[in-house]
Design a protein around this motif. Structure first.
Motif, PDB file in Angstrom:
ATOM      1  N   ALA A  13     -10.641   5.372   4.039  1.00  0.00           N
ATOM      2  CA  ALA A  13     -10.409   5.210   5.481  1.00  0.00           C
ATOM      3  C   ALA A  13      -8.994   4.707   5.745  1.00  0.00           C
ATOM      4  CB  ALA A  13     -11.441   4.247   6.066  1.00  0.00           C
ATOM      5  N   VAL A  14      -8.551   3.746   4.950  1.00  0.00           N
ATOM      6  CA  VAL A  14      -7.205   3.187   5.114  1.00  0.00           C
ATOM      7  C   VAL A  14      -6.154   4.254   4.854  1.00  0.00           C
ATOM      8  CG1 VAL A  14      -5.562   1.577   4.068  1.00  0.00           C
ATOM      9  CG2 VAL A  14      -7.842   0.802   4.670  1.00  0.00           C
ATOM     10  N   THR A  15      -6.347   5.060   3.810  1.00  0.00           N
ATOM     11  CA  THR A  15      -5.373   6.098   3.472  1.00  0.00           C
ATOM     12  C   THR A  15      -5.317   7.161   4.559  1.00  0.00           C
ATOM     13  OG1 THR A  15      -5.775   5.706   1.135  1.00  0.00           O
ATOM     14  CG2 THR A  15      -4.710   7.763   1.707  1.00  0.00           C
ATOM     15  N   ASP A  16      -6.469   7.541   5.098  1.00  0.00           N
ATOM     16  CA  ASP A  16      -6.480   8.522   6.184  1.00  0.00           C
ATOM     17  C   ASP A  16      -5.709   8.021   7.395  1.00  0.00           C
ATOM     18  OD1 ASP A  16      -7.928  10.335   4.732  1.00  0.00           O
ATOM     19  OD2 ASP A  16      -9.854   9.826   5.646  1.00  0.00           O
ATOM     20  N   LEU A  17      -5.939   6.774   7.756  1.00  0.00           N
ATOM     21  CA  LEU A  17      -5.224   6.208   8.905  1.00  0.00           C
ATOM     22  C   LEU A  17      -3.757   5.966   8.587  1.00  0.00           C
ATOM     23  CD1 LEU A  17      -7.853   3.639  10.217  1.00  0.00           C
ATOM     24  CD2 LEU A  17      -7.107   5.731  11.342  1.00  0.00           C
ATOM     25  N   GLY A  20      -1.361   9.006   8.704  1.00  0.00           N
ATOM     26  CA  GLY A  20      -1.088   9.658   9.975  1.00  0.00           C
ATOM     27  C   GLY A  20      -0.518   8.762  11.058  1.00  0.00           C
ATOM     28  N   LEU A  21      -0.575   7.473  10.858  1.00  0.00           N
ATOM     29  CA  LEU A  21      -0.123   6.528  11.881  1.00  0.00           C
ATOM     30  C   LEU A  21       0.818   5.503  11.271  1.00  0.00           C
ATOM     31  CD1 LEU A  21      -3.578   5.692  13.534  1.00  0.00           C
ATOM     32  CD2 LEU A  21      -1.784   7.099  14.518  1.00  0.00           C
ATOM     33  N   PRO A  22       1.626   4.845  12.098  1.00  0.00           N
ATOM     34  CA  PRO A  22       2.352   3.687  11.597  1.00  0.00           C
ATOM     35  C   PRO A  22       1.349   2.637  11.112  1.00  0.00           C
ATOM     36  CG  PRO A  22       3.239   4.376  13.711  1.00  0.00           C
ATOM     37  CD  PRO A  22       2.000   5.184  13.464  1.00  0.00           C
ATOM     38  N   PHE A  23       1.725   1.873  10.109  1.00  0.00           N
ATOM     39  CA  PHE A  23       0.789   0.964   9.447  1.00  0.00           C
ATOM     40  C   PHE A  23       0.206  -0.079  10.403  1.00  0.00           C
ATOM     41  CE2 PHE A  23       3.631   2.244   5.833  1.00  0.00           C
ATOM     42  CZ  PHE A  23       2.744   3.170   5.317  1.00  0.00           C
ATOM     43  N   ALA A  24       1.006  -0.564  11.351  1.00  0.00           N
ATOM     44  CA  ALA A  24       0.494  -1.547  12.314  1.00  0.00           C
ATOM     45  C   ALA A  24      -0.571  -0.908  13.220  1.00  0.00           C
ATOM     46  CB  ALA A  24       1.633  -2.111  13.149  1.00  0.00           C
ATOM     47  N   GLN A  25      -0.351   0.331  13.644  1.00  0.00           N
ATOM     48  CA  GLN A  25      -1.349   1.016  14.463  1.00  0.00           C
ATOM     49  C   GLN A  25      -2.597   1.331  13.643  1.00  0.00           C
ATOM     50  OE1 GLN A  25       0.227   4.473  16.354  1.00  0.00           O
ATOM     51  NE2 GLN A  25       1.628   3.310  17.657  1.00  0.00           N
ATOM     52  N   ALA A  26      -2.408   1.650  12.374  1.00  0.00           N
ATOM     53  CA  ALA A  26      -3.557   1.909  11.500  1.00  0.00           C
ATOM     54  C   ALA A  26      -4.411   0.654  11.376  1.00  0.00           C
ATOM     55  CB  ALA A  26      -3.086   2.385  10.127  1.00  0.00           C
ATOM     56  N   ALA A  27      -3.778  -0.518  11.311  1.00  0.00           N
ATOM     57  CA  ALA A  27      -4.519  -1.782  11.238  1.00  0.00           C
ATOM     58  C   ALA A  27      -5.337  -1.990  12.506  1.00  0.00           C
ATOM     59  CB  ALA A  27      -3.556  -2.942  11.017  1.00  0.00           C
ATOM     60  N   GLN A  28      -4.759  -1.677  13.663  1.00  0.00           N
ATOM     61  CA  GLN A  28      -5.484  -1.816  14.925  1.00  0.00           C
ATOM     62  C   GLN A  28      -6.669  -0.853  14.996  1.00  0.00           C
ATOM     63  OE1 GLN A  28      -2.440  -1.098  17.809  1.00  0.00           O
ATOM     64  NE2 GLN A  28      -1.738  -3.232  17.838  1.00  0.00           N
ATOM     65  N   LYS A  29      -6.455   0.399  14.598  1.00  0.00           N
ATOM     66  CA  LYS A  29      -7.539   1.393  14.617  1.00  0.00           C
ATOM     67  C   LYS A  29      -8.659   0.996  13.665  1.00  0.00           C
ATOM     68  CE  LYS A  29      -5.755   4.848  17.106  1.00  0.00           C
ATOM     69  NZ  LYS A  29      -6.330   5.412  18.268  1.00  0.00           N
ATOM     70  N   ASP A  34     -13.850   0.316  12.718  1.00  0.00           N
ATOM     71  CA  ASP A  34     -14.669  -0.062  11.571  1.00  0.00           C
ATOM     72  C   ASP A  34     -14.975  -1.553  11.499  1.00  0.00           C
ATOM     73  OD1 ASP A  34     -14.706   2.599  10.663  1.00  0.00           O
ATOM     74  OD2 ASP A  34     -12.757   2.342   9.701  1.00  0.00           O
ATOM     75  N   GLY A  35     -14.328  -2.348  12.327  1.00  0.00           N
ATOM     76  CA  GLY A  35     -14.571  -3.783  12.311  1.00  0.00           C
ATOM     77  C   GLY A  35     -13.998  -4.488  11.093  1.00  0.00           C
ATOM     78  N   VAL A  36     -13.034  -3.864  10.435  1.00  0.00           N
ATOM     79  CA  VAL A  36     -12.414  -4.434   9.233  1.00  0.00           C
ATOM     80  C   VAL A  36     -10.997  -4.830   9.578  1.00  0.00           C
ATOM     81  CG1 VAL A  36     -11.688  -3.966   6.870  1.00  0.00           C
ATOM     82  CG2 VAL A  36     -13.825  -3.006   7.727  1.00  0.00           C
ATOM     83  N   GLU A  37     -10.634  -6.037   9.204  1.00  0.00           N
ATOM     84  CA  GLU A  37      -9.292  -6.520   9.502  1.00  0.00           C
ATOM     85  C   GLU A  37      -8.467  -6.568   8.223  1.00  0.00           C
ATOM     86  OE1 GLU A  37      -7.007  -9.581  12.322  1.00  0.00           O
ATOM     87  OE2 GLU A  37      -9.143  -9.174  12.504  1.00  0.00           O
ATOM     88  N   LEU A  38      -7.441  -5.733   8.177  1.00  0.00           N
ATOM     89  CA  LEU A  38      -6.488  -5.709   7.072  1.00  0.00           C
ATOM     90  C   LEU A  38      -5.094  -5.783   7.653  1.00  0.00           C
ATOM     91  CD1 LEU A  38      -7.830  -2.877   4.728  1.00  0.00           C
ATOM     92  CD2 LEU A  38      -7.939  -5.321   4.342  1.00  0.00           C
ATOM     93  N   SER A  39      -4.186  -6.381   6.920  1.00  0.00           N
ATOM     94  CA  SER A  39      -2.810  -6.461   7.397  1.00  0.00           C
ATOM     95  C   SER A  39      -2.119  -5.120   7.216  1.00  0.00           C
ATOM     96  CB  SER A  39      -2.051  -7.543   6.623  1.00  0.00           C
ATOM     97  OG  SER A  39      -1.898  -7.159   5.275  1.00  0.00           O
TER      98      SER A  39
END
Length: 101
Positions: A13-17, A20-29, A34-39
């Motif tokens: 899931a992290v790799t897919d996001l 395709g997105l900037p890493f900060a936006q991927a963290a928000q998505k 998914d309710g998972v908080e990663l930096s």
């Protein structure tokens, strides 16, 4: 799974996001959906590690084919097909009198 690690499903899931997105936006998505908080740095690390594996595995294949190909390739990518037509040379208007072959 190991302490402070990510499961394979979470890495996917992290790799897919992250791809395709900037890493900060991927963290928000990831937090929203998914309710998972990663930096963002963790997402960057996981995405770049997976990208490195893809690049390393891709180098084993030759860049160009070593044997000659075929004269004609018939392929359909998007599901659409444009039929070849032949206009009637004796017709005054080229839009009419076409024949599909």
């Amino acid at each position: 799974m190991q302490p402070r690690g990510c499961s394979r499903a979470l890495q996917r899931a992290v790799t897919d996001l992250g791809a395709g997105l900037p890493f900060a936006q991927a963290a928000q998505k990831l937090r929203e959906h998914d309710g998972v908080e990663l930096s963002a740095s963790t997402i960057r690390r996981i995405t770049e590690r997976h990208a490195g594996v893809v690049v390393a595995e891709g180098e084993a294949e030759p860049a160009w084919p070593t044997q000659p190909g075929v004269a004609t390739v018939i392929a359909e990518i998007d599901g659409g097909m444009v039929p070849p037509v032949q206009s009637d040379p004796e017709s005054a208007e080229r839009r009419r009198g076409k024949r599909v072959y």
